[in-house]
Design a protein around this motif. Structure first.
Motif, PDB file in Angstrom:
ATOM      1  N   GLY A 215       0.129   2.561 -44.745  1.00  0.00           N
ATOM      2  CA  GLY A 215       1.479   2.404 -44.203  1.00  0.00           C
ATOM      3  C   GLY A 215       1.795   3.385 -43.085  1.00  0.00           C
ATOM      4  N   ASN A 216       0.741   3.976 -42.487  1.00  0.00           N
ATOM      5  CA  ASN A 216       0.957   4.873 -41.357  1.00  0.00           C
ATOM      6  C   ASN A 216       0.794   4.093 -40.055  1.00  0.00           C
ATOM      7  OD1 ASN A 216       1.268   7.020 -43.085  1.00  0.00           O
ATOM      8  ND2 ASN A 216      -0.887   7.610 -42.993  1.00  0.00           N
ATOM      9  N   TYR A 217       1.558   4.519 -39.036  1.00  0.00           N
ATOM     10  CA  TYR A 217       1.445   3.881 -37.725  1.00  0.00           C
ATOM     11  C   TYR A 217       0.996   4.944 -36.726  1.00  0.00           C
ATOM     12  CZ  TYR A 217       2.685   1.788 -33.252  1.00  0.00           C
ATOM     13  OH  TYR A 217       2.648   1.306 -31.964  1.00  0.00           O
ATOM     14  N   SER A 218      -0.084   4.653 -35.993  1.00  0.00           N
ATOM     15  CA  SER A 218      -0.603   5.569 -34.970  1.00  0.00           C
ATOM     16  C   SER A 218      -0.469   4.913 -33.606  1.00  0.00           C
ATOM     17  CB  SER A 218      -2.073   5.909 -35.233  1.00  0.00           C
ATOM     18  OG  SER A 218      -2.221   6.583 -36.463  1.00  0.00           O
ATOM     19  N   VAL A 219      -0.046   5.730 -32.605  1.00  0.00           N
ATOM     20  CA  VAL A 219       0.073   5.216 -31.248  1.00  0.00           C
ATOM     21  C   VAL A 219      -0.517   6.237 -30.272  1.00  0.00           C
ATOM     22  CG1 VAL A 219       2.395   6.186 -30.921  1.00  0.00           C
ATOM     23  CG2 VAL A 219       1.661   4.287 -29.504  1.00  0.00           C
ATOM     24  N   ASN A 220      -1.243   5.739 -29.276  1.00  0.00           N
ATOM     25  CA  ASN A 220      -1.794   6.576 -28.211  1.00  0.00           C
ATOM     26  C   ASN A 220      -1.127   6.135 -26.912  1.00  0.00           C
ATOM     27  OD1 ASN A 220      -3.287   8.044 -26.421  1.00  0.00           O
ATOM     28  ND2 ASN A 220      -5.272   7.515 -27.281  1.00  0.00           N
ATOM     29  N   LEU A 221      -0.284   7.024 -26.333  1.00  0.00           N
ATOM     30  CA  LEU A 221       0.491   6.686 -25.139  1.00  0.00           C
ATOM     31  C   LEU A 221      -0.020   7.450 -23.922  1.00  0.00           C
ATOM     32  CD1 LEU A 221       4.176   6.844 -26.469  1.00  0.00           C
ATOM     33  CD2 LEU A 221       2.892   4.795 -25.882  1.00  0.00           C
ATOM     34  N   SER A 222      -0.041   6.785 -22.784  1.00  0.00           N
ATOM     35  CA  SER A 222      -0.270   7.443 -21.486  1.00  0.00           C
ATOM     36  C   SER A 222       1.067   7.409 -20.745  1.00  0.00           C
ATOM     37  CB  SER A 222      -1.343   6.715 -20.681  1.00  0.00           C
ATOM     38  OG  SER A 222      -1.500   7.341 -19.419  1.00  0.00           O
ATOM     39  N   VAL A 223       1.614   8.603 -20.451  1.00  0.00           N
ATOM     40  CA  VAL A 223       2.967   8.701 -19.907  1.00  0.00           C
ATOM     41  C   VAL A 223       2.933   9.463 -18.579  1.00  0.00           C
ATOM     42  CG1 VAL A 223       5.367   9.336 -20.388  1.00  0.00           C
ATOM     43  CG2 VAL A 223       3.804   8.860 -22.286  1.00  0.00           C
ATOM     44  N   THR A 224       3.474   8.856 -17.549  1.00  0.00           N
ATOM     45  CA  THR A 224       3.644   9.526 -16.257  1.00  0.00           C
ATOM     46  C   THR A 224       5.078  10.027 -16.160  1.00  0.00           C
ATOM     47  OG1 THR A 224       1.988   8.130 -15.199  1.00  0.00           O
ATOM     48  CG2 THR A 224       3.545   9.256 -13.751  1.00  0.00           C
ATOM     49  N   MET A 225       5.208  11.322 -15.862  1.00  0.00           N
ATOM     50  CA  MET A 225       6.527  11.960 -15.868  1.00  0.00           C
ATOM     51  C   MET A 225       6.737  12.787 -14.611  1.00  0.00           C
ATOM     52  SD  MET A 225       6.405  13.147 -19.851  1.00  0.00           S
ATOM     53  CE  MET A 225       4.622  13.242 -19.778  1.00  0.00           C
ATOM     54  N   ARG A 226       7.986  13.018 -14.318  1.00  0.00           N
ATOM     55  CA  ARG A 226       8.365  13.856 -13.181  1.00  0.00           C
ATOM     56  C   ARG A 226       9.378  14.888 -13.663  1.00  0.00           C
ATOM     57  NH1 ARG A 226      10.669  10.229 -10.201  1.00  0.00           N
ATOM     58  NH2 ARG A 226       8.725   9.557  -9.198  1.00  0.00           N
ATOM     59  N   GLY A 227       9.163  16.142 -13.292  1.00  0.00           N
ATOM     60  CA  GLY A 227      10.095  17.198 -13.683  1.00  0.00           C
ATOM     61  C   GLY A 227      11.329  17.208 -12.805  1.00  0.00           C
ATOM     62  N   ASP A 228      12.376  17.792 -13.303  1.00  0.00           N
ATOM     63  CA  ASP A 228      13.606  17.961 -12.549  1.00  0.00           C
ATOM     64  C   ASP A 228      14.238  19.270 -13.009  1.00  0.00           C
ATOM     65  OD1 ASP A 228      15.609  17.505 -10.787  1.00  0.00           O
ATOM     66  OD2 ASP A 228      16.639  15.978 -11.960  1.00  0.00           O
ATOM     67  N   VAL A 229      15.085  19.861 -12.161  1.00  0.00           N
ATOM     68  CA  VAL A 229      15.684  21.142 -12.501  1.00  0.00           C
ATOM     69  C   VAL A 229      17.035  21.242 -11.807  1.00  0.00           C
ATOM     70  CG1 VAL A 229      14.693  22.409 -10.558  1.00  0.00           C
ATOM     71  CG2 VAL A 229      15.219  23.632 -12.671  1.00  0.00           C
ATOM     72  N   ASN A 230      17.925  21.973 -12.430  1.00  0.00           N
ATOM     73  CA  ASN A 230      19.201  22.289 -11.805  1.00  0.00           C
ATOM     74  C   ASN A 230      18.924  23.335 -10.714  1.00  0.00           C
ATOM     75  OD1 ASN A 230      21.720  23.150 -11.093  1.00  0.00           O
ATOM     76  ND2 ASN A 230      22.460  23.427 -13.177  1.00  0.00           N
ATOM     77  N   SER A 231      18.747  22.864  -9.473  1.00  0.00           N
ATOM     78  CA  SER A 231      18.274  23.735  -8.391  1.00  0.00           C
ATOM     79  C   SER A 231      19.190  24.917  -8.128  1.00  0.00           C
ATOM     80  CB  SER A 231      18.107  22.921  -7.105  1.00  0.00           C
ATOM     81  OG  SER A 231      17.101  21.947  -7.260  1.00  0.00           O
ATOM     82  N   SER A 232      20.480  24.763  -8.389  1.00  0.00           N
ATOM     83  CA  SER A 232      21.403  25.861  -8.129  1.00  0.00           C
ATOM     84  C   SER A 232      21.190  27.029  -9.089  1.00  0.00           C
ATOM     85  CB  SER A 232      22.846  25.370  -8.233  1.00  0.00           C
ATOM     86  OG  SER A 232      23.109  24.848  -9.520  1.00  0.00           O
ATOM     87  N   ARG A 233      20.379  26.824 -10.133  1.00  0.00           N
ATOM     88  CA  ARG A 233      20.111  27.906 -11.090  1.00  0.00           C
ATOM     89  C   ARG A 233      18.828  28.657 -10.790  1.00  0.00           C
ATOM     90  NH1 ARG A 233      22.096  26.286 -17.104  1.00  0.00           N
ATOM     91  NH2 ARG A 233      24.149  25.509 -16.535  1.00  0.00           N
ATOM     92  N   LEU A 234      18.109  28.230  -9.776  1.00  0.00           N
ATOM     93  CA  LEU A 234      16.814  28.844  -9.493  1.00  0.00           C
ATOM     94  C   LEU A 234      16.952  30.320  -9.154  1.00  0.00           C
ATOM     95  CD1 LEU A 234      15.224  25.984  -7.364  1.00  0.00           C
ATOM     96  CD2 LEU A 234      14.762  26.523  -9.755  1.00  0.00           C
ATOM     97  N   CYS A 235      18.005  30.695  -8.428  1.00  0.00           N
ATOM     98  CA  CYS A 235      18.181  32.095  -8.051  1.00  0.00           C
ATOM     99  C   CYS A 235      18.358  32.978  -9.275  1.00  0.00           C
ATOM    100  CB  CYS A 235      19.380  32.243  -7.117  1.00  0.00           C
ATOM    101  SG  CYS A 235      19.035  31.687  -5.438  1.00  0.00           S
ATOM    102  N   ASN A 236      19.117  32.482 -10.253  1.00  0.00           N
ATOM    103  CA  ASN A 236      19.302  33.245 -11.480  1.00  0.00           C
ATOM    104  C   ASN A 236      17.980  33.419 -12.221  1.00  0.00           C
ATOM    105  OD1 ASN A 236      19.983  33.206 -14.639  1.00  0.00           O
ATOM    106  ND2 ASN A 236      21.658  34.206 -13.537  1.00  0.00           N
ATOM    107  N   LEU A 237      17.152  32.370 -12.225  1.00  0.00           N
ATOM    108  CA  LEU A 237      15.855  32.458 -12.901  1.00  0.00           C
ATOM    109  C   LEU A 237      14.962  33.507 -12.261  1.00  0.00           C
ATOM    110  CD1 LEU A 237      15.033  28.674 -13.459  1.00  0.00           C
ATOM    111  CD2 LEU A 237      15.967  30.293 -15.109  1.00  0.00           C
TER     112      LEU A 237
END
Length: 669
Positions: free
Chosen positions: A251-273
């Motif tokens: 009763g177990n389900y296994s999945v193998n996924l290939s995922v393409t992703m793109r990052g994003d960021v709150n650019s106005s916070r970069l200076c604080n980082l």
């Protein structure tokens, strides 16, 4: 098996580092490295010239000491010459009565005394010429040094911009991950529901791993990682397909996924980082006044992700920007994160700053979408009383704030009527030209209080000013200086054919045609006068003293810094960041930055009522009798913001003049 179209954006939170992601953008890193290399080269060059200057100064001191010895010897030799002459004259008188007297010894003594005296005069002349040559070398080295200092600070600005851009690109890169995930099907759910849940959790696992990789592979990971929960980092799923999936007999389900992703960021916070001044991120807008919640829920509801057609095996993504989750004690937790209302904030002044729940949103007009709830609103501007209010925001609302100018209890402005002589010429002058601000007596710490200054700003020394004094509230204007010239016929050093320096390609360049009337840019009467040397400024002070019947002079360095600080201990009168459009200096965001000085009094005064102590033009200060150089203070329209700090000092020769150096005066008690 087919997965229906979805949009999937996940807010980042504090997570453990995971697998290695692709390397950072090589071009960005190369840019940062190149600037750092140039910084290192220029710093080495500055250190070299600092050592050269120390040697020149030591040699000047040695030559000056020798000159004093030669002058002392001149007195002795003159005395010896006179004594030898007297002795020889005495023998001549005796020779008349006794021709057998030998006068050879006395004659030789006198001849030697005359020769020694003549040689000593020649030595003095040579020594004076050597000192003049040495001072010329010192002047050149000092000019080179202040050029290098400005170049270094400009490179630091470029480095800050390059670091921000590199970090932004590292956060927003794209990549593909393959993940495998297995779940236990619940007895109460259908196989289809179990399959859908497994795929949802597989996507969740992929996005978590991807954002971990982004952080792990940041070039400045050690700097950014401690502030990870403030980044506002996100992951957008671009596409996804199922590589393999299936149910086991248990009763177990296994999945193998290939995922393409793109990052994003709150650019106005970069200076604080990166612990940088927020002006490096100004092009990205104002930092959001929200904190991103740690949220990787165990499951997603059908309203978040929907899987339907079990035949297809790809995902096409329609991009929808997710609203960040706001955590504030003034908003009830039960409110939905995606239910927001529009808040518009306006005021009656320019260059103000909006704070919502204590976090800066930039200047008005400001429009934000926030969840319903209670909000503390504050709008500030230097020189004005802050506007404060508390809102119970339930529907779209506009706040029109009216800021009122602040009264300055520590500043007394003395408007003096000019004393007119019979030949005085009437000219139109700035309303501020005759204003004086009273600087109260007090004690302060002078020098580099924050550790960001130049070596000549250290050590920090406590200074006591026992008496109050008056200082001109603005830099001396073109109109005021013209009145002096027309009254006296005075000609500045630049006008005597020597010209005036201007900044070109990172170094002062002499232009013989430049003077206070023609500084190389368009100016009007209310601009600060420039292209004046230290002696020119002193000549103006002497004239004004005669006109007013009171003693005016250049401020000494202690008086200047005490007045410029106005009771603060920060880098600038308003804090430790230069901000934008708060002063006229290079890259300070004003309409005059890197173009020309601004007319005097275009920005808010400091706590003692003084305008333009930050930027606009460097200001001459009074040198001590033992000094061969003169110090200028305050920064300028074409110099880096970090050189407009209240403690910055640049040493120049008294005859140096440039279209970025002016002055203001103090009036003695």
């Amino acid at each position: 098996m087919r997965i229906a179209p979805i949009t999937f954006i996940v807010s980042a939170s504090i997570l453990a580092m995971s697998a290695v992601a692709p390397s950072a953008n090589a071009q960005d890193t190369a840019t940062v490295t190149a600037i750092e290399s140039e910084l290192s080269n220029k710093q080495n060059e500055l250190d070299k010239y600092s050592a050269i200057l120390e040697k020149h100064l030591a040699e000047e001191t040695r030559l000056q000491t020798q000159l004093e010895l030669l002058r002392d010897r001149s007195t002795e030799l003159d005395k010896e010459k006179n004594q030898a002459l007297d002795a020889m004259n005495e023998l001549y008188r005796r020779l008349i009565d006794d021709p057998s007297i030998d006068i050879g010894v006395a004659q030789s003594r006198y001849q030697q005394a005359v020769a020694d005296h003549k040689q000593n005069k020649e030595d003095i002349a040579m020594q004076i010429a050597a000192i003049a040559s040495q001072r010329k070398d010192i002047e050149q080295v000092r000019v080179t040094k202040h050029t290098l200092v400005n170049t270094l600070e400009n490179l630091k600005d470029q480095l800050g911009t390059a670091r921000v851009e590199r970090l932004r690109n590292e956060f927003t890169r794209e990549g593909t991950l393959e993940v495998e995930h297995t779940i236990n099907c619940k007895r109460t759910e259908t196989l289809a529901a179990c399959e859908q849940r497994g795929q949802q959790m597989g996507l969740q696992k992929a996005t978590k791993r991807f954002i971990d990789q982004i952080f792990a592979n940041l070039t400045e990971n050690r700097v950014v990682e401690p502030k990870r929960n403030m980044a506002g980092a996100q992951v957008q799923v671009v596409s996804s397909h199922v590589v393999d999936s299936g149910f086991s007999g248990q009763g177990n389900y296994s999945v193998n996924l290939s995922v393409t992703m793109r990052g994003d960021v709150n650019s106005s916070r970069l200076c604080n980082l990166l612990s940088l001044d927020n002006r490096y991120c100004s092009e990205y807008g104002t930092p959001l006044a929200v904190s991103y919640q740690s949220s990787y829920p165990a499951t997603y509801s059908d309203s978040q992700l929907t899987f339907s057609d079990p035949v297809a095996d790809t995902v096409e993504v329609a991009t929808v920007k997710a609203q960040p989750i706001v955590e504030t004690p003034l908003v009830k937790k039960s409110q939905s994160a995606d239910k927001t209302v529009e808040l518009t904030l306006r005021s009656n002044v320019y260059d103000d700053e909006v704070f919502i729940n204590g976090v800066s949103y930039g200047a008005t007009k400001t429009v934000v979408n926030v969840p319903p709830g209670f909000y503390d609103i504050e709008i500030r501007k230097i020189g004005y009383e802050p506007f404060k209010t508390r809102l119970n925001l339930r529907a779209a609302q506009t706040v029109n704030a009216k800021l009122v100018k602040k009264r300055e209890p520590v500043t007394a402005v003395v408007t003096e009527q000019p004393t007119k002589s019979s030949n005085a010429i009437e000219v139109a002058v700035s309303n501020h030209d005759n204003e004086l601000s009273i600087i109260p007596a007090g004690t302060f710490e002078m020098g580099d209080l924050t550790g960001n200054g130049l070596p000549n700003e250290r050590p920090v020394v406590e200074k006591v000013l026992s008496h109050s004094y008056a200082m001109q509230s603005t830099e001396v204007s073109v109109a005021a200086f013209r009145q002096f010239v027309q009254s006296t016929g005075y000609k500045t050093l630049a006008e005597k054919g020597k010209g005036c320096a201007y900044y070109k390609n990172g170094a002062p360049v002499w232009e013989l045609e430049y003077s206070w009337q023609n500084p190389g840019y368009t100016q009007s009467d209310n601009f600060p006068v420039v292209c004046v040397s230290y002696e020119d400024a002193k000549a103006y002070a002497n004239w004004l003293s005669g006109e007013k019947g009171q003693q005016f002079r250049l401020p000494n360095e202690v008086e200047w810094e005490y007045a410029a600080r106005a009771g603060t201990t920060s880098e600038y009168p308003w804090g430790n960041e230069i901000g934008r459009n708060l002063a006229n200096c290079g890259w300070c965001g004003s309409e005059w930055s890197n173009k020309s000085p601004a007319p005097v009094a275009q920005f808010s005064p400091n706590g003692y009522g003084l305008y333009d102590t930050v930027g606009n033009v460097w200001e001459w200060t009074q040198k001590r009798a033992s000094q061969s150089d003169v110090t200028v203070r305050g920064g300028a329209w074409n110099f880096a913001p970090s050189l407009a700090r209240v403690s910055t000092r640049l040493a120049l020769a008294p005859d140096f003049r440039a279209n970025y150096i002016g002055f203001r005066l103090v009036r003695e008690r």
